[in-house]
Scaffold this motif. Sequence first.
Motif, PDB file in Angstrom:
ATOM      1  N   LYS A 237      15.017 -25.948 -22.433  1.00  0.00           N
ATOM      2  CA  LYS A 237      14.781 -24.497 -23.224  1.00  0.00           C
ATOM      3  C   LYS A 237      13.390 -24.000 -22.611  1.00  0.00           C
ATOM      4  O   LYS A 237      12.589 -24.746 -21.649  1.00  0.00           O
ATOM      5  CB  LYS A 237      14.696 -24.487 -24.512  1.00  0.00           C
ATOM      6  N   GLN A 282      12.421 -12.018 -22.699  1.00  0.00           N
ATOM      7  CA  GLN A 282      13.446 -12.069 -23.685  1.00  0.00           C
ATOM      8  C   GLN A 282      14.331 -10.932 -23.824  1.00  0.00           C
ATOM      9  O   GLN A 282      15.415 -10.958 -24.575  1.00  0.00           O
ATOM     10  CB  GLN A 282      13.010 -12.489 -25.028  1.00  0.00           C
ATOM     11  N   GLN A 287      16.263 -15.292 -26.975  1.00  0.00           N
ATOM     12  CA  GLN A 287      15.703 -16.560 -27.290  1.00  0.00           C
ATOM     13  C   GLN A 287      16.678 -17.591 -27.581  1.00  0.00           C
ATOM     14  O   GLN A 287      17.932 -17.311 -28.341  1.00  0.00           O
ATOM     15  CB  GLN A 287      14.706 -16.450 -28.683  1.00  0.00           C
ATOM     16  N   LYS A 288      16.642 -18.990 -27.255  1.00  0.00           N
ATOM     17  CA  LYS A 288      17.532 -19.890 -27.505  1.00  0.00           C
ATOM     18  C   LYS A 288      16.945 -21.176 -28.208  1.00  0.00           C
ATOM     19  O   LYS A 288      17.555 -22.241 -28.541  1.00  0.00           O
ATOM     20  CB  LYS A 288      17.986 -20.355 -26.098  1.00  0.00           C
ATOM     21  N   ASN A 289      15.598 -21.036 -28.519  1.00  0.00           N
ATOM     22  CA  ASN A 289      15.035 -22.403 -29.305  1.00  0.00           C
ATOM     23  C   ASN A 289      15.544 -22.331 -30.882  1.00  0.00           C
ATOM     24  O   ASN A 289      15.489 -23.314 -31.390  1.00  0.00           O
ATOM     25  CB  ASN A 289      13.558 -21.964 -29.173  1.00  0.00           C
ATOM     26  N   SER A 291      18.664 -21.956 -33.315  1.00  0.00           N
ATOM     27  CA  SER A 291      20.121 -21.860 -33.248  1.00  0.00           C
ATOM     28  C   SER A 291      20.521 -20.744 -34.580  1.00  0.00           C
ATOM     29  O   SER A 291      19.761 -20.678 -35.371  1.00  0.00           O
ATOM     30  CB  SER A 291      20.902 -23.099 -33.739  1.00  0.00           C
ATOM     31  N   GLY A 365      17.032 -11.635 -31.486  1.00  0.00           N
ATOM     32  CA  GLY A 365      16.802 -12.299 -30.243  1.00  0.00           C
ATOM     33  C   GLY A 365      15.408 -12.521 -29.572  1.00  0.00           C
ATOM     34  O   GLY A 365      15.324 -12.779 -28.136  1.00  0.00           O
TER      35      GLY A 365
END
Length: 485
Positions: A237, A282, A287-289, A291, A365
């Motif tokens: 990530k 972004q 963002q993917k940190n 869930s 996001g």
Amino acid sequence: MTVPGSPVSPGASKMSSVPWKRLELAALCAYAVVFYSAMVQRSLRLARDYSGKLYGLRAGSIPGRLNDSSDAQWRNFRGNLPILTVVMAAFLIVANGLRYGCSLKGRGASLVWLILSLIYLCYLHGACVGFILVIAGVNYAIVKLFARYKYCTGIIWSFNLAMLTLNRVYEGYSFSLFGQQLAFLDNYRGTFRWHICFNFVVLRMISFGCDYCWTLSSSHFDHKKHMQKCEVCYSGKTCYFALQEKGLSVDKYTFLTYLCYLTYAPLYIAGPVVSYNAFAAQLDVPQKNYSVGQICCYGLRWILNFLLIEVMTHFFHYNAFVVSRLWRQLTPFEIFIISYGVLFFMWLKFFLIWRYFRFWSLVGGVETPENMPRCINNCPDLESFWKSWHASFNRWLVRYVYIPLGGSRRKLISVWIVFTFVAVWHDLEWKLISWAWLTCLFFVPEIVIKSFSNNFQVISEGYYWPPLQFICLLSSFRFSDPLAW
């Protein structure tokens, strides 16, 4: 037999410290039970005995209890929470629906967010949105014209400090100052003073300008080295720090993205503060940190903390004691209880306000730094307190003020400049500047003592002969970095 000056086995040292840690934990738990029991009992009695003399108490949501509404900032946030939540839901439904439904990235996402954010700003500020757009346009022109010159950051800072000062002096300006034909617009100034929110816009304008200038010069960020130390980046990530430091291609610094960054609705009123590089990155990749499950838990924790402050304001009325000025009627212990309660109320208030808007941003996001990452009871000194209180602002100050001033090489001077700027940024009042300088007076000795202690520990671990340790300590004395994250 142990030879003096020889190293002690790490395993033996660790095992011997375990009983002491358990004893310390037991003592702290016992102290907490006794202290908070006494504090709750005395607080309830004070709220009952002085209820008729306290200002700012209103009918509450708990039957039979009055609510402490004496803090204007919390009162306004709490009162506008229903409409704010409706706005958040509408924004997220439209923005996320178009972003993921139409696979929007970069320019497309910027345009959608900008349109929605400008509608939001028009509700807040009415015709005064024009002031924001004009100042933002001038700042953008300055950045683009002077970005390749060495003194560009100086010009950017000068312009933004001038705007910060003029906005306060003229109280957001009157349209009649620019001609009587515009005087009618003073009747459409919205529901919220624009120059109060503009303080955060100033931080973003400076961030955009500096990030763009530094991108044109060069980026000194070693991403491979960073990945070796960062668990988030090592897992595949990208952490916030990497987003901020990596820099972007020059074509990412467009006027559309710039305006979107300045007016982004979730972060517009109160932050948290996010750098331009991290925000723009972004737009392409959300963002993917965090869930979906983690974000839901984040929101649930916010609700539980909101219920906590509701109980606190209905039963204890700490802030009302301050507003009512009843200090002379209280004992020293009661004054201590009220002071501690007010400090905790202030922490919890900002905790809820900042995390509400960060939750909004995460669902949209965009990851931002976390304000209030630790409880105020877990801040034993000034350094940890200021790192935690407004942590995103602290990061901004480190990147755009502290490091450009010389960082650890000139820290004893930099601290004074940093805190003076913080005071001026909040408001143009001598009491705030006095507060900033008083804070520095307490902060500087702490920096010196900590640095001396840290260097003494480093030298001691070298197992030198004691007189040689002292000589090495004096020759290698350096201040530890009090502001670095």
